[in-house]
Write an enzyme that holds these catalytic residues in place. Structure first.
Site, short mmCIF file in Angstrom:
data_model
loop_
_atom_site.label_atom_id
_atom_site.label_comp_id
_atom_site.label_asym_id
_atom_site.label_seq_id
_atom_site.Cartn_x
_atom_site.Cartn_y
_atom_site.Cartn_z
CB SER A 167 -19.32 -5.41 3.83
OG SER A 167 -18.20 -4.72 3.33
CE1 TYR B 258 -19.45 -5.96 -0.83
CE2 TYR B 258 -20.65 -8.00 -1.20
CZ TYR B 258 -19.84 -7.20 -0.40
OH TYR B 258 -19.42 -7.65 0.82
CE LYS C 279 -22.66 -8.62 1.92
NZ LYS C 279 -23.11 -9.93 2.44
C1 WQD Z 1 -7.51 -3.22 -0.68
C2 WQD Z 1 -6.51 -2.16 -1.12
C3 WQD Z 1 -6.77 -1.46 -3.40
C4 WQD Z 1 -5.57 -5.19 -5.28
C5 WQD Z 1 -13.13 -5.25 -0.97
C6 WQD Z 1 -14.60 -5.07 -0.95
C7 WQD Z 1 -15.10 -5.25 0.45
C8 WQD Z 1 -14.65 -6.59 0.96
C9 WQD Z 1 -13.13 -6.69 0.91
C10 WQD Z 1 -16.39 -8.18 0.60
C11 WQD Z 1 -7.16 -1.08 -1.99
C12 WQD Z 1 -5.42 -2.13 -3.18
C13 WQD Z 1 -5.90 -4.24 -4.33
C14 WQD Z 1 -4.43 -5.00 -6.11
C15 WQD Z 1 -3.98 -2.93 -5.00
N1 WQD Z 1 -15.24 -7.62 0.21
N2 WQD Z 1 -5.10 -3.13 -4.21
N3 WQD Z 1 -3.68 -3.87 -5.93
O1 WQD Z 1 -11.44 -2.94 -2.04
O2 WQD Z 1 -10.85 -2.58 0.42
O3 WQD Z 1 -12.57 -4.25 -0.17
O4 WQD Z 1 -12.76 -6.50 -0.46
O5 WQD Z 1 -17.02 -7.94 1.60
O6 WQD Z 1 -16.51 -5.18 0.43
O7 WQD Z 1 -14.89 -3.75 -1.36
O8 WQD Z 1 -10.22 -4.71 -0.70
O9 WQD Z 1 -8.25 -6.11 -1.19
O10 WQD Z 1 -9.64 -5.22 -3.14
O11 WQD Z 1 -8.20 -3.67 -1.85
O12 WQD Z 1 -3.28 -1.92 -4.85
O13 WQD Z 1 -4.11 -5.83 -7.00
O14 WQD Z 1 -5.52 -2.77 -1.94
O15 WQD Z 1 -6.61 -0.33 -4.24
O16 WQD Z 1 -6.56 0.15 -1.67
P1 WQD Z 1 -11.26 -3.49 -0.67
P2 WQD Z 1 -9.07 -5.00 -1.78
#
Ligand code: WQD
Length: 341
Positions: free
Chosen positions: A126, A151, A155
């Protein structure tokens, strides 16, 4: 083409990769403990490819079962290892569960592969390993920073374990694929993302809000140093991501790899902000999304998007689907789930 083991093959990325492997003529064996997936996904895969993968339901933390599996399936030509826990927040609350579940099975599988004459291993890594990179877009040579969560640490540790093992096992060829943000669903709407409980990730929360399961999307902060104040990520269609696994596996099987341990970023190379993702959803769905600006989420990095030159040049792979394609497929999938229930 040969038999491929896909661990976690009934999961979100795993199931889409099984479809692409079958499309390429590979025979697929899935091991999945169904802890974060459903047996219905097997029907979904079969309804797309008309081929039912062999499915074995057991926990990869059970070392004797892993050993027994490889005794039976001596003809495996490659392994794609997806099976792992992946919720960043949960990993902070339950670190030992994450270290046990994400590291022990990796060790047991590598121990079995070391016994084989030649083996090809693709690891689900990741972009989390980079943390907040200093330079954007992020290349594979970017420094690996201290993980922001257990997590992310699993990785980083996983990559180190594979690298060290490859150093002493010339018969083992491995590639770690560093995913950016996988989103979307197969065009058939037969498989897609099935978040259990309240989605942590942005896109399933958007589609569940739009379909009425969630009241309102909270945008976690609009005061970041980005053009519109919201965080930037590299959102890649899960089908493009799945195809990258097939290409990486073929690189190893065809022995066109240059080293017996390689890493590749798998993203689109384009960053999109949270507000841009929302606008994309509204464009493709034709409906307004109910959202509000809320406080920042702890642990979020400001911006991450991939430099995909290495995957483009060395794998001959490039993401073909757009953010709108992905959001449209995610919305169609959410609507299909509602129709099925
Ligand atoms: C994306 C953006 C949030 C939810 C994670 C893991 C990564 C991978 C993918 C496994 C951020 C914003 C989110 C919400 C929001 N997983 N957001 N409101 O955090 O980039 O990555 O998932 O491999 O390892 O870390 O993805 O989709 O959670 O967030 O504003 O209800 O959307 O703040 O900026 P992230 P995400």
């Amino acid at each position: 083409m040969g038999k491929i083991l896909v661990t976690g093959g009934l999961g979100f990325i795993g199931s889409h990769t099984v479809v692409e492997l079958q499309n390429e003529g590979f025979d697929v064996v899935i091991i999945d403990d169904l802890s974060n997936s459903s047996i219905d996904v097997l029907d979904g895969i079969t309804s797309i490819t008309k081929i039912t993968p062999i499915f074995e339901n057991f926990d990869l933390k059970d070392k004797p079962k892993v050993q027994a599996f490889f005794k039976v399936h001596q003809d495996i030509v490659g392994v794609i290892h997806f099976a792992a826990s992946k919720a960043v927040g949960e990993s902070v609350e339950k670190p030992l569960l994450y270290y046990e579940n994400n590291i022990n099975p990796l060790i047991y599988i590598l121990q079995e592969l070391q016994k084989l004459e030649a083996s090809n291993f693709i690891f689900s890594s990741s972009c989390t390993v980079y943390g907040q990179a200093d330079d954007l877009p992020i290349t594979e040579n970017a420094p690996i920073k201290k993980a922001e969560s257990p997590y992310g640490n699993t990785k980083q540790i996983g990559e180190e374990i594979i690298k060290d093992t490859c150093l002493v096992s010339p018969n083992l060829n491995a590639i770690a694929l560093r995913y950016f943000n996988p989103i979307g669903a197969h065009e058939s709407t037969k498989i897609g993302e099935l978040p259990i409980g309240v989605p942590q990730n942005l896109v399933p929360f958007i589609t569940q809000t739009a379909i009425g399961i969630r009241e309102q999307l909270s945008v976690f902060g609009d005061d970041y140093p980005t053009p519109d104040g919201t965080c930037i990520r590299d959102y890649i269609h899960v089908v493009d991501l799945a195809k990258a696994h097939v290409v990486a596996l073929q690189r190893l099987i065809n022995k066109t790899n240059t080293l017996n341990y390689e890493t590749f970023n798998v993203g689109t190379g384009t960053g999109s902000s949270v507000l841009e993702v929302i606008k994309s959803f509204e464009r493709v769905s034709g409906q307004k999304l109910n959202y509000k600006i809320a406080n920042r989420r702890a642990g979020d990095i400001i911006s991450a998007y991939a430099d995909t030159t290495k995957a483009n040049d060395e794998l001959g792979w490039k993401a073909e689907l757009t953010l709108d394609d992905a959001m449209s497929s995610a919305w169609k999938w959410e609507q299909q789930i509602k129709k099925n229930n």
